[in-house]
Scaffold this active site. Structure first.
Site, short mmCIF file in Angstrom:
data_model
loop_
_atom_site.label_atom_id
_atom_site.label_comp_id
_atom_site.label_asym_id
_atom_site.label_seq_id
_atom_site.Cartn_x
_atom_site.Cartn_y
_atom_site.Cartn_z
N ARG A 22 5.58 -12.15 5.05
CA ARG A 22 6.66 -11.35 5.40
C ARG A 22 7.03 -11.06 6.84
O ARG A 22 8.37 -11.23 7.10
CB ARG A 22 6.54 -9.95 4.78
CG ARG A 22 7.42 -9.07 4.78
CD ARG A 22 7.14 -7.76 4.28
NE ARG A 22 7.14 -7.66 2.76
CZ ARG A 22 6.93 -6.57 1.95
NH1 ARG A 22 6.87 -5.44 2.57
NH2 ARG A 22 6.97 -6.47 0.70
N ARG B 272 0.94 -2.89 6.03
CA ARG B 272 0.83 -2.45 4.71
C ARG B 272 0.89 -3.86 3.59
O ARG B 272 1.55 -4.51 3.77
CB ARG B 272 1.87 -1.44 4.36
CG ARG B 272 1.84 -1.12 2.82
CD ARG B 272 2.75 -0.37 2.45
NE ARG B 272 4.04 -1.27 2.50
CZ ARG B 272 4.87 -1.56 1.18
NH1 ARG B 272 4.28 -1.06 0.30
NH2 ARG B 272 5.89 -2.30 1.62
N HIS C 168 11.85 -1.10 6.21
CA HIS C 168 11.35 -0.87 4.79
C HIS C 168 10.27 0.18 4.61
O HIS C 168 10.21 1.04 3.78
CB HIS C 168 10.72 -2.48 4.33
CG HIS C 168 10.47 -2.44 2.98
ND1 HIS C 168 11.30 -2.21 1.91
CD2 HIS C 168 9.51 -2.87 2.27
CE1 HIS C 168 10.87 -2.23 0.85
NE2 HIS C 168 9.56 -2.64 0.90
N GLU D 201 4.60 8.11 1.97
CA GLU D 201 4.98 7.65 3.24
C GLU D 201 5.17 8.46 4.34
O GLU D 201 4.80 8.02 5.75
CB GLU D 201 6.46 6.93 2.98
CG GLU D 201 6.67 5.96 4.17
CD GLU D 201 7.85 4.96 3.80
OE1 GLU D 201 8.71 4.86 2.77
OE2 GLU D 201 8.30 4.48 4.96
N HIS E 296 11.62 -5.65 5.61
CA HIS E 296 11.58 -6.30 4.76
C HIS E 296 12.43 -7.45 5.24
O HIS E 296 13.66 -7.07 5.70
CB HIS E 296 12.25 -5.71 3.44
CG HIS E 296 12.08 -6.43 1.93
ND1 HIS E 296 13.01 -7.52 1.87
CD2 HIS E 296 11.30 -6.33 1.18
CE1 HIS E 296 12.32 -7.77 0.79
NE2 HIS E 296 11.61 -7.02 0.16
N GLU F 193 1.28 -10.33 -5.54
CA GLU F 193 2.15 -10.32 -4.52
C GLU F 193 1.24 -10.87 -3.24
O GLU F 193 0.05 -11.14 -3.30
CB GLU F 193 2.65 -8.96 -4.37
CG GLU F 193 3.69 -8.58 -5.53
CD GLU F 193 4.28 -7.33 -5.44
OE1 GLU F 193 3.99 -6.63 -4.28
OE2 GLU F 193 5.14 -6.90 -6.13
#
Lengths: 231, 532
Positions: free
Chosen positions: B282, B378, B343, B367, B236, B115
């Protein structure tokens, strides 16, 4: 007045926990299991009073061990591989589908290519274990012994053999790094299993200790005569 | 009044709460509070996977470096090292509990994903529903453990603390609304674990489930615990925009496989923002979508993968394809309406390396916690790993230290005197909507001084109204959640206003540059203390 803010009442009260017999039994078993687990995981340091200066120094050094072994049987060839570093033991086992290729790893080596530089290795199981402290200390002493023997050129071990049929003696390669010392020991599986001399017996002990960490993989309690030792 | 006594009170039933519960169950009685059903947590919705060094040919140093690079200078390196080095063993435990990660078709090796931000393949996954598989395995184990009691539909209202000064304050348990009976229960525990997940519902659009209302962070703050780095909220880029589908994430892997972001008029806009277009990081993709939506007044943009063969889409994204079809969207023929969505919260209840908060007898993980791992952003798939590692560390702390503590003081039971039944539920629903819109429009992906000032004013007013409401009427789950949402909104706004720079996930138009000289530091909030 609501007691919605954090408040307390002075005075301590003991908690009188009531448990069902089943829960109590479960607790007892769980506590027992945890205790057994804890001591196994943490290990117990070995006593240093009987060790010489060189051995005590070895216990303080970083240890890495990389073992690859393979042998043939009626249905093909099996292999096991172990890598110990940072007190973590990586374990892998599987089959060798045909003759090993001599291809080197690709340039773009990535994490999923662990021990796959030879595409003929078919992984069946892979695990990782925290190395118990006591086992690691013992391995350091064994590693020191094997390295010393190599330095004295005292190793009389037969060469490795092929590992594609039942008649082949197989091969075992042990790479040891202890502090700044590095050695590679190579011989056959059958020779290590037979323990015909002291160096082979030492290799057998070291390998069986490594094999003994964590649960059995690939349902293989012994690897062609080399078992799992618990320390 | 009856007091429910337990050894470990675990608030939350995601990966952090359940792993902790399983590990401390051998030490005593564990009560796990689930505000909905036990399966409903953010863990269940984690699509990506769990990052971990999976072989010696990967390296701890590589995973550490990738995490530090993502964190934009605010990761605590010693904590990252702990996370990465302990990760493989914790993941092995998860596998031993029965979690089935995807394996190669031939042989038994795991399929590893790669990723954004990871330099090698190291993501274990179970299709596109990794979290659900993990949740299944650990929940099955918890259900079969006689020392663990899972209590569904129990929502914590507040932590109960001793009356000591803040430095010596102890958490004694919690007041909890039992939605099954409508009564409020008082729980006393030797140790309380906060694992309530994230804060996504504070924003209008979120990938988080409806339970993610920041309960743990809000309760901890009210009790006096330190809270860190709440300005760093990860958005996100692509959450489904659909009236009947809340919080459904369209994985970023879809862009990786060729999906294109377009305005509603069909214009593919990402090339204006980054040379990698759809494959840009992102935060840049999220900011670009936000910019397009605000500039053109659109409620959403389109993510289009319809140029790919149907079989390809079904094979790569089975869950997403099926869910979209249920909603009447055939993504092999038409584009998917998407919006960025809150997100992940990189801030949380300040925790040390043993999972301890700044209050005695209060642990935290997942979290809800701030451990110092994520810094200002992150790294993908590090969150499940963080939850695993620090839940374990908190359990070890419980075994080695907390079990040796004397029994806690007995808490005062809940008192409902003077409260009545609410006749104005509309106030709750209206304020809920107002706060979430305020946060989305003013404290979202792009912030500014003026937006934050306006948001602070509105949230402060909402807080006053709800405080009055809370004291006058009997508590309901909606009221409890709204009270927590407002608390969390206030913490985010104050933290964001305090940081006069842009870094990682915090972008403000008034201070667009990173300023290491003044701001390479964490933001710490504590009740009745100046922000520092």
């Amino acid at each position: 007045m609501k007691a919605r803010k954090a408040e307390t009442v002075s005075g301590l009260h003991s908690i009188n926990r009531r448990k069902s017999p089943r829960a109590l039994l479960g607790s007892v078993l769980l506590v027992f299991a945890l205790g057994a687990c804890s001591s196994a995981n943490r290990g117990i340091s070995i006593s240093t009073k009987d060790l010489n200066a060189e051995q005590r120094k070895a216990l303080q050094q970083e240890l890495s061990i990389d073992v690859f072994t393979a042998r043939g049987f009626l249905g093909g060839s099996e292999y096991e591989r172990y890598y110990l570093g940072d007190s973590i033991l990586w374990r892998e086992c599987g089959n060798i589908s045909s003759k090993r290729s001599s291809e080197t790893p690709a340039d773009s080596l990535e994490g999923d290519q662990f021990l796959k530089e030879d595409q003929n290795l078919k992984i069946r199981e892979r695990r990782v274990e925290q190395m118990p402290e006591r086992a690691e200390q013992n391995l350091k002493l064994m590693a020191l012994k094997l390295i010393d023997r190599e330095e004295r050129d005292d190793s009389q071990t037969p060469p490795p053999g092929p590992f594609y049929s039942l008649a082949d003696p197989g091969m075992i390669e042990i790479k040891i790094g202890l502090g700044s010392k590095h050695r590679i020991l190579i011989t056959s599986v059958d020779a290590v299993a037979d323990k015909a001399n002291a160096p082979l017996a030492d290799m057998h002990t070291l390998f069986s200790v490594i094999r003994g960490v964590g649960p059995t993989i690939c349902d293989s309690k012994t690897f062609f005569g080399i078992s799992r030792s618990r320390i | 009044m009856h007091i429910n006594r337990t050894d470990f009170l675990v608030i939350g039933s995601g990966i952090a709460g359940l792993v902790y519960a399983l590990k401390v169950a051998s030490l005593g009685k564990v009560t796990v509070l689930c505000k909905s059903i036990p399966t409903e947590s953010s863990t269940r919705y984690a699509q990506g996977g769990i990052a971990s060094v999976n072989s010696p040919l990967d390296s701890f140093q590589s995973h550490i470096q990738d995490t530090l690079d993502a964190g934009a200078g605010l990761c605590h390196e010693e904590v990252v090292e702990l996370l990465v080095k302990e990760g493989p063993i914790r993941v092995q435990e998860l596998i031993d509990l029965g979690t089935n990660f995807d394996k190669e078709e031939i042989g038994g090796d795991y399929k590893l994903g790669r990723e954004g931000g990871h330099s090698v393949r190291r993501i274990l996954h179970a299709g596109d529903a990794t979290g659900a598989e993990i949740q299944r395995a650990i929940l099955a184990e918890a259900n079969s453990n006689p020392n663990i009691e899972l209590m569904a539909n129990h929502i914590a209202i507040d932590l109960i603390t001793s009356k000591h000064a803040i430095e010596n304050r102890e958490v004694l348990g919690a007041y909890v609304l039992d939605e099954n009976s409508g009564s409020v229960k008082t729980f006393s525990a030797k140790c309380t674990m906060l694992a309530t997940g994230g804060v996504g519902k504070v924003y209008l659009y979120t990938s988080n489930p409806v339970v993610a209302t920041g309960d743990g962070i809000a309760m901890a703050y009210r009790a006096g615990a330190q809270i860190a780095n709440m300005e760093f909220i990860q958005f996100h880029p692509t959450c489904l925009y659909h009236p009947q589908a809340h919080s459904f994430l369209i994985t970023e892997a879809m862009r990786g496989e060729g999906a294109v972001l377009k305005r509603r008029d069909g214009y593919a806009f990402m090339k204006e923002y980054h040379q990698k277009a759809e494959l840009a990081p992102r935060d840049i993709v999220a900011r670009a979508i936000d910019d397009q939506m605000k500039r053109f007044g659109d409620d959403f943009v389109h993510l289009d993968i319809s140029h790919k063969p149907r079989d390809f889409i079904v094979e790569h994204f089975p869950t997403i394809f099926a869910r979209l079809l249920e909603l009447g969207i055939d993504c092999s023929k038409e584009p998917i309406p998407v919006v960025p969505a809150a997100h992940y919260c990189c801030g949380g209840v300040l925790s040390d390396q043993r999972g301890r908060s700044s209050l005695h007898r209060l642990s935290t993980a997942g979290e809800t916690a701030w451990t110092g791992v994520h810094g200002a952003n992150r790294l993908a798939s590090n969150s499940l790993l963080e939850a695993l590692v620090f839940a374990h560390r908190a359990a070890v702390d419980a075994e080695e230290n907390i079990m040796n503590l004397p029994e806690p003081e007995s808490p005062e039971p809940w008192d409902n005197l003077g409260t009545g039944q609410s006749t104005e539920e509309v106030l709750v629903s209206h304020t809920w909507d107002e706060v979430r819109r305020t946060m989305w429009n003013l404290v979202g992906i792009v912030r500014s001084n003026s937006r934050l000032t306006l948001a602070q004013r509105r949230v402060t007013r909402a807080a006053e109204e709800i405080r009055d409401y809370y004291w006058r009427f009997r508590v309901t789950s909606d009221l409890i959640e709204l009270r927590n949402l407002i608390q969390v909104a206030d913490l985010i706004i104050r933290s964001a206003s305090f940081r006069k720079e842009s870094r990682g996930l915090h972008y403000t138009a008034d201070y667009p540059q990173r300023d290491d000289e003044h701001w390479k530091r964490d933001t710490i909030l504590q009740k009745d203390r100046p922000l520092s």
